[in-house]
Design a protein around this motif. Structure first.
Motif, PDB file in Angstrom:
ATOM      1  N   ALA A   4       0.824  -1.206   0.000  1.00 32.82           N
ATOM      2  CA  ALA A   4       0.000   0.000   0.000  1.00 32.82           C
ATOM      3  C   ALA A   4       0.862   1.260   0.000  1.00 32.82           C
ATOM      4  CB  ALA A   4      -0.940  -0.001   1.202  1.00 32.82           C
ATOM      5  N   ALA A   5       1.947   1.253   0.758  1.00 29.91           N
ATOM      6  CA  ALA A   5       2.844   2.406   0.808  1.00 29.91           C
ATOM      7  C   ALA A   5       3.509   2.640  -0.547  1.00 29.91           C
ATOM      8  CB  ALA A   5       3.900   2.205   1.889  1.00 29.91           C
ATOM      9  N   GLU A   6       3.935   1.562  -1.195  1.00 32.14           N
ATOM     10  CA  GLU A   6       4.554   1.695  -2.515  1.00 32.14           C
ATOM     11  C   GLU A   6       3.555   2.236  -3.529  1.00 32.14           C
ATOM     12  OE1 GLU A   6       6.016  -2.231  -3.223  1.00 32.14           O
ATOM     13  OE2 GLU A   6       7.789  -1.937  -1.967  1.00 32.14           O
ATOM     14  N   HIS A   7       2.315   1.767  -3.456  1.00 32.83           N
ATOM     15  CA  HIS A   7       1.266   2.242  -4.358  1.00 32.83           C
ATOM     16  C   HIS A   7       1.003   3.735  -4.138  1.00 32.83           C
ATOM     17  CE1 HIS A   7      -2.310   2.117  -6.849  1.00 32.83           C
ATOM     18  NE2 HIS A   7      -3.008   2.645  -5.853  1.00 32.83           N
ATOM     19  N   THR A   8       0.911   4.132  -2.878  1.00 33.88           N
ATOM     20  CA  THR A   8       0.678   5.539  -2.548  1.00 33.88           C
ATOM     21  C   THR A   8       1.833   6.410  -3.025  1.00 33.88           C
ATOM     22  OG1 THR A   8      -0.631   4.895  -0.630  1.00 33.88           O
ATOM     23  CG2 THR A   8       0.225   7.147  -0.653  1.00 33.88           C
ATOM     24  N   GLN A   9       3.060   5.936  -2.828  1.00 32.69           N
ATOM     25  CA  GLN A   9       4.230   6.692  -3.275  1.00 32.69           C
ATOM     26  C   GLN A   9       4.219   6.850  -4.797  1.00 32.69           C
ATOM     27  OE1 GLN A   9       7.971   4.895  -2.242  1.00 32.69           O
ATOM     28  NE2 GLN A   9       9.065   6.823  -2.420  1.00 32.69           N
ATOM     29  N   HIS A  10       3.846   5.806  -5.513  1.00 31.28           N
ATOM     30  CA  HIS A  10       3.777   5.858  -6.972  1.00 31.28           C
ATOM     31  C   HIS A  10       2.716   6.864  -7.420  1.00 31.28           C
ATOM     32  CE1 HIS A  10       3.993   4.495 -11.110  1.00 31.28           C
ATOM     33  NE2 HIS A  10       2.678   4.297 -11.092  1.00 31.28           N
ATOM     34  N   GLN A  11       1.554   6.824  -6.769  1.00 29.00           N
ATOM     35  CA  GLN A  11       0.491   7.768  -7.113  1.00 29.00           C
ATOM     36  C   GLN A  11       0.925   9.200  -6.857  1.00 29.00           C
ATOM     37  OE1 GLN A  11      -2.840   6.217  -4.826  1.00 29.00           O
ATOM     38  NE2 GLN A  11      -3.882   5.729  -6.742  1.00 29.00           N
ATOM     39  N   ALA A  12       1.580   9.447  -5.730  1.00 34.29           N
ATOM     40  CA  ALA A  12       2.038  10.789  -5.399  1.00 34.29           C
ATOM     41  C   ALA A  12       3.050  11.282  -6.427  1.00 34.29           C
ATOM     42  CB  ALA A  12       2.644  10.815  -4.004  1.00 34.29           C
ATOM     43  N   ALA A  13       3.957  10.414  -6.835  1.00 31.77           N
ATOM     44  CA  ALA A  13       4.959  10.795  -7.833  1.00 31.77           C
ATOM     45  C   ALA A  13       4.287  11.157  -9.154  1.00 31.77           C
ATOM     46  CB  ALA A  13       5.963   9.671  -8.030  1.00 31.77           C
ATOM     47  N   GLU A  14       3.258  10.412  -9.534  1.00 30.85           N
ATOM     48  CA  GLU A  14       2.538  10.718 -10.770  1.00 30.85           C
ATOM     49  C   GLU A  14       1.819  12.063 -10.671  1.00 30.85           C
ATOM     50  OE1 GLU A  14      -0.096   7.521 -11.690  1.00 30.85           O
ATOM     51  OE2 GLU A  14       1.474   6.358 -12.680  1.00 30.85           O
ATOM     52  N   LEU A  15       1.197  12.336  -9.532  1.00 30.56           N
ATOM     53  CA  LEU A  15       0.448  13.577  -9.359  1.00 30.56           C
ATOM     54  C   LEU A  15       1.362  14.792  -9.264  1.00 30.56           C
ATOM     55  CD1 LEU A  15      -2.272  12.376  -6.851  1.00 30.56           C
ATOM     56  CD2 LEU A  15      -2.605  12.980  -9.249  1.00 30.56           C
ATOM     57  N   LEU A  16       2.484  14.644  -8.590  1.00 30.75           N
ATOM     58  CA  LEU A  16       3.391  15.771  -8.397  1.00 30.75           C
ATOM     59  C   LEU A  16       4.289  16.007  -9.598  1.00 30.75           C
ATOM     60  CD1 LEU A  16       4.426  15.098  -4.705  1.00 30.75           C
ATOM     61  CD2 LEU A  16       2.855  16.844  -5.546  1.00 30.75           C
ATOM     62  N   GLY A  17       4.517  14.996 -10.376  1.00 29.83           N
ATOM     63  CA  GLY A  17       5.387  15.121 -11.531  1.00 29.83           C
ATOM     64  C   GLY A  17       6.840  15.237 -11.105  1.00 29.83           C
ATOM     65  N   PRO A  18       7.720  15.507 -12.053  1.00 29.48           N
ATOM     66  CA  PRO A  18       9.157  15.573 -11.762  1.00 29.48           C
ATOM     67  C   PRO A  18       9.519  16.635 -10.721  1.00 29.48           C
ATOM     68  CG  PRO A  18       8.762  15.602 -14.125  1.00 29.48           C
ATOM     69  CD  PRO A  18       7.435  15.698 -13.454  1.00 29.48           C
ATOM     70  N   ALA A  19       8.818  17.755 -10.697  1.00 28.03           N
ATOM     71  CA  ALA A  19       9.140  18.825  -9.743  1.00 28.03           C
ATOM     72  C   ALA A  19       8.890  18.383  -8.302  1.00 28.03           C
ATOM     73  CB  ALA A  19       8.322  20.073 -10.045  1.00 28.03           C
ATOM     74  N   GLY A  20       7.955  17.478  -8.098  1.00 30.15           N
ATOM     75  CA  GLY A  20       7.640  17.026  -6.758  1.00 30.15           C
ATOM     76  C   GLY A  20       8.655  16.070  -6.171  1.00 30.15           C
ATOM     77  N   THR A  21       9.535  15.550  -6.997  1.00 30.99           N
ATOM     78  CA  THR A  21      10.505  14.578  -6.510  1.00 30.99           C
ATOM     79  C   THR A  21      11.882  15.184  -6.291  1.00 30.99           C
ATOM     80  OG1 THR A  21      11.066  13.918  -8.769  1.00 30.99           O
ATOM     81  CG2 THR A  21       9.323  12.660  -7.642  1.00 30.99           C
ATOM     82  N   GLN A  22      12.061  16.464  -6.637  1.00 30.39           N
ATOM     83  CA  GLN A  22      13.369  17.094  -6.471  1.00 30.39           C
ATOM     84  C   GLN A  22      13.452  17.818  -5.135  1.00 30.39           C
ATOM     85  OE1 GLN A  22      13.773  19.625  -9.860  1.00 30.39           O
ATOM     86  NE2 GLN A  22      13.785  17.940 -11.324  1.00 30.39           N
ATOM     87  N   PRO A  23      14.558  17.679  -4.414  1.00 27.03           N
ATOM     88  CA  PRO A  23      14.712  18.379  -3.144  1.00 27.03           C
ATOM     89  C   PRO A  23      14.702  19.889  -3.328  1.00 27.03           C
ATOM     90  CG  PRO A  23      16.503  16.803  -3.495  1.00 27.03           C
ATOM     91  CD  PRO A  23      15.697  16.867  -4.752  1.00 27.03           C
ATOM     92  N   GLY A  24      14.112  20.585  -2.375  1.00 23.44           N
ATOM     93  CA  GLY A  24      14.131  22.048  -2.415  1.00 23.44           C
ATOM     94  C   GLY A  24      13.039  22.681  -3.231  1.00 23.44           C
ATOM     95  N   ASN A  25      12.096  21.881  -3.707  1.00 23.72           N
ATOM     96  CA  ASN A  25      11.019  22.437  -4.537  1.00 23.72           C
ATOM     97  C   ASN A  25       9.725  22.591  -3.771  1.00 23.72           C
ATOM     98  OD1 ASN A  25      12.566  22.692  -6.785  1.00 23.72           O
ATOM     99  ND2 ASN A  25      11.851  20.835  -7.793  1.00 23.72           N
TER     100      ASN A  25
END
Length: 55
Positions: A31-52
């Motif tokens: 469930a945690a992996e699924h949630t993390q994948h969904q969050a990454a899709e919703l946030l896009g590349p900018a959501g995965t970079q530190p300091g953004n």
């Protein structure tokens, strides 16, 4: 059998509980992996970079 903290074998009660109730730890990890994948899709590349953060 004497179990020590470094032993990788599960106690017999653990195996019995998994058979009866399911493996809650594995389900939570999935469930945690699924949630993390969904969050990454919703946030896009900018959501995965530190300091953004937008705060």
């Amino acid at each position: 059998m004497t179990l020590t903290p470094n032993t990788t074998e599960h106690a017999p009660i653990y195996e019995e509980l998994v058979r009866e109730l399911g493996d809650a730890l594995a389900e939570a990890q999935t469930a945690a992996e699924h949630t993390q994948h969904q969050a990454a899709e919703l946030l896009g590349p900018a959501g995965t970079q530190p300091g953004n953060s937008k705060g």
